[in-house]
Design an enzyme around this catalytic site. Structure first.
Site, PDB file in Angstrom:
ATOM      1  N   HIS A 143     -15.062 -23.004  -6.879  1.00  0.00           N
ATOM      2  CA  HIS A 143     -15.230 -21.835  -6.433  1.00  0.00           C
ATOM      3  C   HIS A 143     -15.160 -21.765  -4.939  1.00  0.00           C
ATOM      4  CE1 HIS A 143     -16.802 -21.967 -10.630  1.00  0.00           C
ATOM      5  NE2 HIS A 143     -16.437 -20.750 -10.732  1.00  0.00           N
ATOM      6  N   LYS A 170     -10.256 -26.009 -13.165  1.00  0.00           N
ATOM      7  CA  LYS A 170     -10.479 -24.474 -12.994  1.00  0.00           C
ATOM      8  C   LYS A 170     -10.628 -24.396 -11.420  1.00  0.00           C
ATOM      9  CE  LYS A 170     -13.800 -20.725 -13.272  1.00  0.00           C
ATOM     10  NZ  LYS A 170     -14.963 -20.666 -13.767  1.00  0.00           N
ATOM     11  N   LYS A 314       3.541   5.828   0.094  1.00  0.00           N
ATOM     12  CA  LYS A 314       4.711   6.418  -0.341  1.00  0.00           C
ATOM     13  C   LYS A 314       5.954   6.550   0.887  1.00  0.00           C
ATOM     14  CE  LYS A 314       2.859   9.430  -3.803  1.00  0.00           C
ATOM     15  NZ  LYS A 314       3.195  10.731  -4.683  1.00  0.00           N
ATOM     16  N   ASP A 351       8.247  12.867  -8.547  1.00  0.00           N
ATOM     17  CA  ASP A 351       7.251  13.939  -8.418  1.00  0.00           C
ATOM     18  C   ASP A 351       7.839  15.251  -8.591  1.00  0.00           C
ATOM     19  OD1 ASP A 351       5.111  12.265  -8.349  1.00  0.00           O
ATOM     20  OD2 ASP A 351       4.964  12.110  -6.044  1.00  0.00           O
ATOM     21  N   TYR A 476      -5.293  17.434 -10.489  1.00  0.00           N
ATOM     22  CA  TYR A 476      -5.407  17.080 -11.846  1.00  0.00           C
ATOM     23  C   TYR A 476      -6.890  16.805 -12.174  1.00  0.00           C
ATOM     24  CZ  TYR A 476      -3.865  12.588 -11.011  1.00  0.00           C
ATOM     25  OH  TYR A 476      -3.732  11.120 -10.534  1.00  0.00           O
TER      26      TYR A 476
END
Length: 530
Positions: A143, A170, A314, A351, A476
């Site tokens: 880990h 692992k 965006k 959109d 919303y």
């Protein structure tokens, strides 16, 4: 060293040629008593987990032989026993010999797996040499709670783990960036031994979700949201029901939503249900992205088939595209990206289609016009509040349909800049209340005024709303904002922000798959979960 770009060859079977059986879903048990763990085991089986991880270090008064006998014997699922010491992120602080004795005892009593740390694995594996039951497996784990090393360093780590005599390797690292997951995916795909590869933290979520795609031996899913045994762990229920974990395989195409923050997005709910409903071999995930360019440079193979794009990416994502839909280019913001067959990226803005289509449908209902008669927005005075990404989308969309556009923004300069581009007029938000040159106007709010938690705010007075025949709010959360409630009270037709959300999703689905969207399914899901 940075993340290597993904090529298609990285996704083929490992060089031994054989791909392991499907990835197992393991649920960690974090109960502090044996009785609690027995209850958790039954829950894990009900949810659909394959294996339970018995975390002995969580037990308050652990009494090795009687406790292990009960836990292993009464488990309805195969057992993986872990006794994690504090020096490897666990809770055990006692004597090391006693700890390893308990793990050896678990093996003797019929556990299916035990997990032992790399630091002590060599001696531990020597101590059980020749005594291992036939189907018993040792997982040797490492880990790293700080970062994800270079591919070379991870490769060396795998070799060290293999050298201890591990049956299963692992490796758990920590994601500082979502591209860190790519190095773990490469290791899993190319490993000669069964491998569990996990990148912890929210940026590493895809390492857990996409484990079956890259041949991971197992992945961990928590029993419930509050009971995670490592940072960024999803619940077993979400893995199975939200992300369709059992349907993911080497050829699954990956879609997702890139944003920051992104965990709140309901898009995976809609798209995964839609993919499943038509039997498409695809999954849609949350991508927490800091650097858009780095993301696209890293995940560049055809299997990374497209994404939705939300705040704040965006505009930055525009620079990474090979082709941009003409209207998206004008708007200067995109929210939908599709990988072309030549590997290039094509961008759209759905959109504006979603919002405008919702508004048009309501206007037609109001005027009783039929869709063939052209847009009911033609000639209408269309007032847009806000000049950000959504404001741009609505201003361009309305102008394209022949509306006369007015843009109102907190700062006049930004309003003017957008209004000039769409041939409209500009004003400040403060002026909107006194603006009513005519009756029957259309209002579209794209500001965040009225959004949760400030639900008692509104961008325009109720008195002024009586001059509008239709009011749309892009917010919303909540679905019914104060603006919409007051608009309805003044007699205006209202269009919810969820309408834009659902309809832009229809368009994205079409762009992703080339198929018509299952509209009824999208609506039902939004109704249930919005």
């Amino acid at each position: 060293m940075g993340s290597l770009p993904f090529t298609v060859s990285d996704l083929q079977t490992s060089s031994s040629g054989a791909r392991s059986s499907p990835t197992l879903l393991c649920t960690p048990l974090m109960g502090t008593t044996v009785d609690q763990m027995l209850i958790e085991m039954r829950k894990a089986k009900e949810i659909g987990s394959d294996v339970v991880e018995i975390r002995l270090d969580c037990l308050r008064n652990f009494n090795p032989r009687p406790d292990l006998e009960v836990l292993i014997e009464r488990s309805p699922l195969p057992t993986l026993v872990t006794y994690r010491p504090i020096w490897e992120g666990g809770q055990y602080e006692g004597d090391e010999t006693k700890r390893q004795d308990a793990l050896r005892l678990a093996m003797e009593l019929g556990a299916d797996y035990i997990d032992v740390e790399l630091e002590v694995a060599h001696d531990f594996n020597n101590s059980i040499y020749g005594k291992k039951p036939e189907n018993f497996k040792v997982i040797v784990s490492s880990h790293n709670f700080h970062n994800t090393p270079s591919s070379e360093a991870i490769g060396n780590l795998v070799a060290r783990i293999q050298a201890t005599g591990a049956d299963i390797v692992k490796i758990a690292t920590t994601a500082l960036d979502i591209t860190d997951c790519a190095r773990i995916f490469q290791i899993m795909v190319h490993s000669q031994v069964p491998t569990i590869g996990i990148v912890m933290g929210e940026r590493g979520l895809i390492s857990r979700l996409l484990s079956p795609k890259f041949g991971g031996y197992l992945t961990y899913g928590a029993l419930e949201a509050g009971a995670i045994s490592a940072p960024g762990q999803p619940t077993a229920k979400d893995l199975l029901d939200l992300y369709n974990f059992r349907l993911i395989g080497p050829d699954t195409r990956v879609y997702g939503i890139i944003g920051k923050p992104v965990g709140h997005s309901k898009s995976p709910l809609l798209f995964n249900a839609a993919f499943k409903s038509v039997g498409l071999n695809a999954v849609y995930v949350h991508f927490l992205v800091d650097d858009v360019k780095k993301f696209f440079d890293t995940y560049s193979s055809s299997d990374w088939a497209g994404c939705s794009c939300t705040i704040p990416h965006k505009e930055a994502a525009l620079k990474c595209m090979n082709e941009i839909d003409p209207i998206a280019k004008k708007i200067g913001a995109i929210n939908n990206i599709v990988r072309r067959s030549d590997g290039g990226l094509m961008a759209f803005n759905t959109d504006y289609i979603g919002a405008i289509a919702g508004i048009e449908d309501q206007l037609r209902g109001l005027n009783g016009t039929n869709p063939a008669a052209g847009s009911p927005l033609a000639g209408k005075l269309f007032v847009v509040l806000g000049a950000g990404g959504a404001g741009k989308s609505l201003a361009y969309g309305a102008a394209q349909k022949g509306a006369r556009v007015v843009v109102a923004n907190r700062t006049y300069e930004r309003a003017k800049e957008l209004a000039d581009k769409v041939g409209g007029q500009a004003m400040t938000l403060a002026e909107v209340d006194n603006f009513h040159p005519e009756e029957g106007m259309v209002l579209a709010n794209t500001t965040s005024v009225g959004m949760k938690p400030k639900i008692d705010e509104t961008p325009i007075s109720k008195q002024s709303l009586k001059h509008y025949c239709l009011v749309f709010d892009a917010i919303y959360t909540p679905k019914e904002t104060r603006l919409l409630r007051e608009a309805r009270e003044t007699g205006a037709t209202i269009v919810y922000g969820t309408e834009m959300l659902i309809r832009q999703g229809f368009e994205q689905y079409k762009n992703f798959t080339g198929l018509p969207a299952p509209e009824e399914l999208f609506r039902q899901l939004m109704e249930k979960h919005a």
